[in-house]
Enzyme design. Structure first.
Site, mmCIF file in Angstrom:
data_model
loop_
_atom_site.group_PDB
_atom_site.id
_atom_site.type_symbol
_atom_site.label_atom_id
_atom_site.label_comp_id
_atom_site.label_asym_id
_atom_site.label_seq_id
_atom_site.Cartn_x
_atom_site.Cartn_y
_atom_site.Cartn_z
ATOM 1 N N ARG A 1 0.813 -1.234 0.000
ATOM 2 C CA ARG A 1 0.000 0.000 0.000
ATOM 3 C C ARG A 1 0.836 1.269 0.000
ATOM 4 N NH1 ARG A 1 -3.960 -0.413 4.713
ATOM 5 N NH2 ARG A 1 -4.455 1.697 4.058
ATOM 6 N N GLY B 1 -6.751 -6.657 16.714
ATOM 7 C CA GLY B 1 -7.131 -7.822 17.508
ATOM 8 C C GLY B 1 -7.682 -7.367 18.857
ATOM 9 N N GLU C 1 -8.460 -12.110 16.553
ATOM 10 C CA GLU C 1 -8.195 -11.241 15.403
ATOM 11 C C GLU C 1 -9.523 -10.709 14.871
ATOM 12 O OE1 GLU C 1 -5.186 -10.004 14.078
ATOM 13 O OE2 GLU C 1 -4.817 -10.740 16.096
HETATM 14 C C1 UD1 Z 1 -1.243 -7.367 14.173
HETATM 15 C C2 UD1 Z 1 -1.941 -8.297 15.164
HETATM 16 C C3 UD1 Z 1 -3.192 -7.597 15.702
HETATM 17 C C4 UD1 Z 1 -2.843 -6.253 16.296
HETATM 18 C C5 UD1 Z 1 -2.111 -5.398 15.279
HETATM 19 C C6 UD1 Z 1 -1.610 -4.111 15.868
HETATM 20 C C7 UD1 Z 1 -1.433 -10.510 14.290
HETATM 21 C C8 UD1 Z 1 -1.928 -11.712 13.606
HETATM 22 N N1 UD1 Z 1 -2.290 -9.521 14.462
HETATM 23 O O1 UD1 Z 1 -2.120 -7.201 13.069
HETATM 24 O O2 UD1 Z 1 -3.767 -8.424 16.721
HETATM 25 O O3 UD1 Z 1 -4.034 -5.596 16.733
HETATM 26 O O4 UD1 Z 1 -0.943 -6.106 14.799
HETATM 27 O O5 UD1 Z 1 -1.088 -3.302 14.847
HETATM 28 O O6 UD1 Z 1 -0.281 -10.495 14.729
HETATM 29 N N2 UD1 Z 1 4.962 -9.614 9.280
HETATM 30 C C9 UD1 Z 1 6.005 -10.422 8.904
HETATM 31 N N3 UD1 Z 1 5.714 -11.636 8.353
HETATM 32 C C10 UD1 Z 1 4.453 -12.090 8.171
HETATM 33 C C11 UD1 Z 1 3.388 -11.245 8.555
HETATM 34 C C12 UD1 Z 1 3.670 -10.016 9.105
HETATM 35 O O7 UD1 Z 1 7.170 -10.064 9.060
HETATM 36 O O8 UD1 Z 1 4.291 -13.212 7.686
HETATM 37 C C13 UD1 Z 1 5.251 -8.291 9.852
HETATM 38 C C14 UD1 Z 1 4.757 -7.155 8.978
HETATM 39 O O9 UD1 Z 1 5.810 -6.693 8.142
HETATM 40 C C15 UD1 Z 1 4.357 -6.095 9.989
HETATM 41 C C16 UD1 Z 1 4.012 -6.884 11.252
HETATM 42 O O10 UD1 Z 1 4.554 -8.180 11.072
HETATM 43 O O11 UD1 Z 1 5.419 -5.242 10.305
HETATM 44 C C17 UD1 Z 1 2.514 -6.927 11.531
HETATM 45 O O12 UD1 Z 1 1.888 -7.650 10.516
HETATM 46 P P1 UD1 Z 1 0.463 -7.273 10.003
HETATM 47 O O13 UD1 Z 1 0.031 -8.318 9.058
HETATM 48 O O14 UD1 Z 1 0.464 -5.870 9.536
HETATM 49 O O15 UD1 Z 1 -0.400 -7.400 11.328
HETATM 50 P P2 UD1 Z 1 -1.642 -6.511 11.696
HETATM 51 O O16 UD1 Z 1 -2.725 -6.738 10.716
HETATM 52 O O17 UD1 Z 1 -1.199 -5.142 11.992
#
Ligand code: UD1
Length: 443
Positions: free
Chosen positions: A17, A139, A153
């Site tokens: 995005r 979450g 979540e």
């Molecule tokens: C996550 C939490 C959610 C919380 C929110 C706060 C999870 C499943 N959910 O959601 O409960 O309210 O943060 O902002 O954790 N990332 C990786 N590898 C992956 C997936 C993600 O490195 O496979 C990293 C992303 O680059 C990012 C971070 O983890 O920096 C968070 O991932 P994202 O998918 O954005 O989680 P949220 O939807 O924000």
């Protein structure tokens, strides 16, 4: 005292995005990549090691991290299967540490004290909670008394769970025992088909392990995933820095129009007038005034100096105490001595100006021959007349004078006067005759 812990920084997300060729965590807030903020805050909180999770194609992110002064281990997540999977990859890359704090590479406003609170909690799983104005897609944290029992979540939450106002901030404190036991138990049987880190809470609770809650401000957990989010984080970071300096005795008439860098150093009793932009590597000594519309980068300014309005001081400029740089002056790689004045419309580049040097309006150091940069040296107390060209390399001696409009390419001895301007001619009545000639022609 913070317990010894490793910070697991998750940064493997694609950041689509942002619509940018630059990986998301390398986008800057207050002049520093978001990942730089994450690394700095981890260090400040006392992390002895960082495990950085990146995607295979993120060489630029790894290169940036390697250039920072930290003990850092890379963990490459082949596919982005969720935050739980990212932590699994990181944990597989270390056999050290008893405590871990998971944090995100895209939450640049996270504070060290919040991470330290997660690291210092002895629970197996410590949740970072916050109460946003709008729960949006976060979450939801279910509590039994003060104890977290599960995180739902948003996409999996039923109506009752959605009604919970306590949200998960994303970061989490974990014991080695919890990681060893619950990572293999994570499942991706959920709405997003991902391995969720927050599932650690229910797994630990049901297993009789300890869980705890640490609260944060919504700002601490603000994640950036779009340009609008980046602009919001920038505004919050700027506000935070302005408040810090106001509290420390820096005067600002219109703080909202002053922009600072993450590494800006300003002493008490400095005044920043409106519309000042300070980029990286700037330090300003006490009593100095930075007047409106001034732009500073890579500059050290002493005490009681006056800069601007409308000055542009570029990297490598050192301004001495009580010196004055006035309007429409550009400097670069220039030492400006104590009490020296460059008051109007000048370019001073690759130059060393001694004490109390006076540079007249419109003076230019001609420092570049198309291939190399050359040095101009001006001794203490020298006076450079307006509209002079100093053709470098050239040295003007102490106490020397340059007549206005001089173009100087030879060294000037101490105390000498040099004038290179063409002799002035006077042609009596020329104007009257010229007009008469032309007016006759028109008839
Ligand atoms: C996550 C939490 C959610 C919380 C929110 C706060 C999870 C499943 N959910 O959601 O409960 O309210 O943060 O902002 O954790 N990332 C990786 N590898 C992956 C997936 C993600 O490195 O496979 C990293 C992303 O680059 C990012 C971070 O983890 O920096 C968070 O991932 P994202 O998918 O954005 O989680 P949220 O939807 O924000």
């Amino acid at each position: 005292m913070t317990q010894n812990f490793a910070a697991i920084i998750l940064a493997a997300g694609k950041g689509t995005r942002m619509k940018s060729a630059l990986p998301k965590v390398l986008h800057e807030i207050a002049g520093r990549p978001m990942l730089g903020h994450a690394l700095a805050v981890a260090a400040e909180a006392g992390a002895s090691d960082v495990l950085l999770v990146t995607a295979p194609d993120q060489d630029a992110v790894r290169d940036y991290a390697d250039k920072q002064d930290m003990t850092l281990t890379h963990a490459i997540q082949e596919q982005q299967l969720g935050t739980g999977d990212a932590v699994r990859v990181a944990f597989a890359a270390t056999d050290k540490h008893e405590r871990f704090v998971v944090m995100f590479g895209d939450t640049p406003l996270m504070r060290a004290e919040v991470l330290a609170a997660l690291a210092n909690n002895d629970a197996d799983v410590t949740v970072l909670g916050f109460e946003p104005d709008d729960g949006a897609a976060y979450g939801r944290v279910k509590l039994d008394g003060d104890t977290p029992t599960a995180i739902f979540e948003y996409k999996d939450a039923d109506e009752a769970a959605c009604a919970i106002t306590l949200c998960n901030g994303g970061a989490m404190g974990l014991s080695r025992a919890a990681l060893e036991k619950y990572l293999p138990q994570l499942s991706n049987d959920n709405a997003q088909g991902e391995f969720y880190l927050p599932d650690f809470v229910a797994l630990a609770h049901q297993d009789g392990a300890t869980t705890a809650l640490v609260m944060a401000d919504p700002e601490d957990t603000l994640g950036v995933d779009s340009r609008a989010g980046q602009a919001k984080a920038e505004a919050l970071m700027q506000a935070r820095m302005r408040h810090k300096f106001l509290d420390a005795g820096v005067g600002m008439q219109d703080p909202d129009s002053v922009f600072l860098s993450f590494d800006t150093a300003i002493a008490a009793d400095v005044t920043l007038e409106p519309h000042v932009k300070i980029n990286g590597g700037v330090s300003i000594g006490p009593g100095t005034i930075i007047k409106a519309f001034t732009h500073l980068e890579g500059v050290t300014i002493g005490e009681n100096a006056q800069i601007g309005p409308y000055a542009r001081l570029r990297p490598g400029t050192n301004v001495g105490d009580e010196a004055k740089i006035g309007n429409f002056v550009e400097t670069k790689k220039a030492d400006i001595g104590k009490g020296a004045k460059v008051s109007h419309l000048s370019y001073i580049g690759d130059a060393e100006l001694g004490m109390n040097v006076n540079i007249g309006a419109g003076t230019i150091t001609c420092n570049y021959d198309g291939y190399n940069k050359h040095l101009t040296k001006i001794g203490d107390g020298a006076f450079v007349g307006s509209n002079s060209s100093l053709i470098a390399p050239v040295t003007i001696g102490k106490g020397a004078y340059l007549g206005s409009s001089s173009a100087v390419s030879k060294d000037v001895p101490d105390d000498a006067l040099v004038v290179t301007r063409a002799p002035e001619r006077e042609i009596k009545d020329w104007g009257r005759k010229f007009r008469a000639r032309n007016e006759k022609k028109d008839k």
